[in-house]
Write a protein that holds these residues in place. Sequence first.
Motif, PDB file in Angstrom:
ATOM      1  N   LEU B 100     -20.783  -0.172  -9.504  1.00 37.88           N
ATOM      2  CA  LEU B 100     -21.192  -0.850 -10.738  1.00 37.88           C
ATOM      3  C   LEU B 100     -21.578   0.169 -11.807  1.00 37.88           C
ATOM      4  CD1 LEU B 100     -23.413  -3.901  -9.745  1.00 37.88           C
ATOM      5  CD2 LEU B 100     -21.482  -3.905 -11.308  1.00 37.88           C
ATOM      6  N   GLY B 104     -18.738  -0.733 -13.981  1.00 41.78           N
ATOM      7  CA  GLY B 104     -19.279  -1.915 -14.659  1.00 41.78           C
ATOM      8  C   GLY B 104     -19.102  -1.806 -16.164  1.00 41.78           C
ATOM      9  N   ARG B 105     -19.366  -2.949 -16.858  1.00 42.68           N
ATOM     10  CA  ARG B 105     -19.178  -2.919 -18.305  1.00 42.68           C
ATOM     11  C   ARG B 105     -20.181  -1.983 -18.977  1.00 42.68           C
ATOM     12  NH1 ARG B 105     -17.274  -7.616 -22.480  1.00 42.68           N
ATOM     13  NH2 ARG B 105     -19.111  -7.349 -23.749  1.00 42.68           N
ATOM     14  N   ALA B 106     -21.328  -1.791 -18.319  1.00 46.39           N
ATOM     15  CA  ALA B 106     -22.306  -0.850 -18.852  1.00 46.39           C
ATOM     16  C   ALA B 106     -22.192   0.508 -18.153  1.00 46.39           C
ATOM     17  CB  ALA B 106     -23.714  -1.415 -18.679  1.00 46.39           C
ATOM     18  N   ARG B 299     -30.014   7.875 -10.477  1.00 49.37           N
ATOM     19  CA  ARG B 299     -30.844   6.792 -10.969  1.00 49.37           C
ATOM     20  C   ARG B 299     -32.011   6.494 -10.039  1.00 49.37           C
ATOM     21  NH1 ARG B 299     -28.274   1.318 -13.718  1.00 49.37           N
ATOM     22  NH2 ARG B 299     -30.162   0.731 -14.814  1.00 49.37           N
ATOM     23  N   GLY B 477     -30.263  -8.642  -7.965  1.00 50.01           N
ATOM     24  CA  GLY B 477     -30.209  -9.992  -8.515  1.00 50.01           C
ATOM     25  C   GLY B 477     -31.199 -10.164  -9.653  1.00 50.01           C
ATOM     26  N   ALA B 478     -32.348  -9.511  -9.540  1.00 50.83           N
ATOM     27  CA  ALA B 478     -33.358  -9.592 -10.586  1.00 50.83           C
ATOM     28  C   ALA B 478     -33.061  -8.577 -11.690  1.00 50.83           C
ATOM     29  CB  ALA B 478     -34.734  -9.337  -9.994  1.00 50.83           C
ATOM     30  N   TYR B 479     -31.929  -7.898 -11.574  1.00 52.83           N
ATOM     31  CA  TYR B 479     -31.504  -6.865 -12.517  1.00 52.83           C
ATOM     32  C   TYR B 479     -32.524  -5.743 -12.667  1.00 52.83           C
ATOM     33  CZ  TYR B 479     -27.040  -6.501 -14.602  1.00 52.83           C
ATOM     34  OH  TYR B 479     -25.740  -6.164 -14.796  1.00 52.83           O
ATOM     35  N   ARG B 480     -33.283  -5.490 -11.598  1.00 53.71           N
ATOM     36  CA  ARG B 480     -34.157  -4.314 -11.611  1.00 53.71           C
ATOM     37  C   ARG B 480     -33.353  -3.167 -11.017  1.00 53.71           C
ATOM     38  NH1 ARG B 480     -39.357  -6.786  -8.939  1.00 53.71           N
ATOM     39  NH2 ARG B 480     -39.910  -4.616  -8.706  1.00 53.71           N
TER      40      ARG B 480
END
Lengths: 325, 512
Positions: B100, B104-106, B299, B477-480
């Motif tokens: 991702l 991913g798009r980002a 990251r 899922g929580a985008y953390r």
Amino acid sequence: MKTFPVIAGALMATAAQAETLTVYTYDSFTSEWGPGPAVEAAFEAECGCDLEFVAVGDGAELLSRLKLEGARTKADVVLGLDTNLTAAAEATGLFAPHGVTGDWTLPVDWADATFVPYDWGYFAFVYDNTKVSNPPKSFAELADSDLSIVIQDPRSSTPGLGLLLWVKSVYGDKAGEAWASLNDQVVTVTKGWSEAYGMFLEGEADMVLSYTTSPAYHLIAEEDASKSAAAFSEGHYMQIEVAGKIASTDVPELADQFLAFVGSDAFQSIIPTTNWMYPAVTPAAGLPDGFSTLIQPEKALIVPAAKADAVRDAALTEWLAASAK
Amino acid sequence: MTRTTTLGALALGVVVCLTLGTLVAVAWRAEGAGGFGPADWAAIRFTLWQAALSAALSVALAVPVARALARRRFPGRGILITLLGAPFILPVIVAVLGLLAVFGRAGILSQALIWAGLEPVSIYGWHGVIIAHVFFNLPLATRLILQGWLAIPAERFRLAASLGFAPSDIFRVFERPMLREVVPGALLVIFLICLTSFAVALALGGGPRATTVELAIYQAFRFDFDLGKAALLALVQFAMGAGAALIAFRVAIPGGMGGGLDRAVTRWDGGGWLVVQDVLCIGLAALFLVLPLSMIVARGVPELMSLPGSVIEAAGLSIVVSLSSALLCLSLALPIAALAVRRGSALVEGVGYLTIAASPLVIGTGLFVVVFPIMDPFALALPVTALVNAAMALPFALRALTPALAGIETNFGPLADQLGLAGWARFRRLWLPRLRRPLGFSGGLAAALSMGDLGVITMFADPQTATLPLQMYRLMGAYRMDDAAAAGLLLLSLSLVIFWIFDRGGRVDADA
């Protein structure tokens, strides 16, 4: 957002003999910025008990979770279903009547004996107005645009289910074809609202299925006016979120007390700026300022709760058939 | 003698119950289920074609990479080849997060495209599933095919050089026949692996367009609580797996995990622009494999010190599950291997391999159906996860243990018999010291596979229980994403360390 205040809450409960009320809800409700922490503090001050929120994915997953657990469920109260699911939820036989009478300021009359409404809103596609200059004004325009959208799975998420019934209400027998053309826009179908909204904020899509009230969050909490909801000429589907008592609960009085608390001003005044929905009873202090800037749908759509289950099944089959291609 | 039979029969019984028994439970429950809707057929079609495409792409890309690795010698070549074995124990969800961050798009690829004035790409959907499968299986295919190349005797190349063979002649005379032998096996192995893909489709599938049968089982189970539908899909999944496995057994499968691949044959061919081609192939493949993992490390490291308590708790549970799974796996594998060697029975060993065709979610559905009327299945989330993981690692353990045990018995069996060394004493004095290496290796593999598994736990976990991979998925899922990356880094480290400890433990005291 899925946080796990449950574990921390359980550890901090010093009074060992205090009764525990377990409330199953969706994950964004219990997040740090959601209503969970404030509701918990307010109710615990009133009841002298321990209120435990358990986050179970998104709203529709709550119902399947209950079906999976059956009478063994540890939940005393379930908070986060909506009128599209109440008939199916009642059919499980797991819920007990509530006996709460509230001064509801809902746009519809409320006469459900099993479920207590706690907030409501309109579904809408939310976009970044600094990036999207010409937002679609209808489903047809959205389908013709080159905008990407993130939506939620109707089988696990109440917004996803809301969109399913929204499209069905607008297109009727042509809903399958409408999905076939809308699907070009769909980047992905997420399990719940949190995932989808997070993806939108990270720039994975131009628009996200959310609520007309979502821009108020950015406006009030972040002083950011860049998010808007697209007003659709076909009308907007309405969601009324509800809570209900589990019949097999071992703390029935506490559950009743909580449901009565849901209709009280203490609970209702927390909702607008934490769950970012319209409260089920307008608080004594009125709505927060930013709410007056929100779009007001010209037409409100809703499938009556009694019919929702049948309409859902038909619409789900159409959606699956159109989306699996 | 009898103890070998009893224990072996017991272990075989567990395997049969887990695979065929759960299937019977599922079939019994599937009775009365409605037929398939268009979405179910779409899931079946998607499962088959994505597995075929993933296999074809992985192998097609692996051929030039393997050829380049066979043709060149350079510093770090040995490490690179060892690293090609790493995706096998790499937790799927960690790889997904890394992919991702790249696709991913980002992600960095899209950022580069935007910078160059192009449209960003999206990883969600069938292409995301394929990318992830190629990420996992390109290294496997490369290793399998490289073995084929290295099996061509050095003398042939010497002869070819003296005869003045051009690269095309070498391809025609040596490489094409070798590939014809090796490629079908590699294709089938990867097809079989991708057939049971769950976590990849769960995280990257993006809805009904890219749903595998395994994912459809999960959805029927968790979203609709339609046990009949889940059971029917489980039968289809088993049939597909068994079919592919049967074909695979008929085709010669090259050995997958063999060591000692670093011997480079002296080559005289492949100068000029072929050098450029080989450098590009190796470079791009290494970049494709290393970049996503580097993103996780970059990251995750800053967040590592501030990991949420729930992640630490999940890590603790995962360690317990993984060690139990390793123990269970060896307790099943050793008696089966002993019985197979004692009886010289291919059937015994064949039964042990049954779990290749089984799918974790099918076993999970079956266990749920069996357990539900008796007790709360969610209370069994962790034991069930450990057991299913052990069953999934069993074929690898058998593959390592059976030949080793057969060798021991051939060499030392008659002497041990004369000495009356039997039962427990034989196990402790003869088998254990000589089986340390395969035991350490297969225990490590079972532990690492279990550590990273995101499958059956998603069916059984209640909201407050999570293994580390599940907790990481929930954070995603929580985008953390920063927390998820840190959890991923922790998970990756735990998987590698636990494999290393077991494998190392097996080598201590080993005869030089």
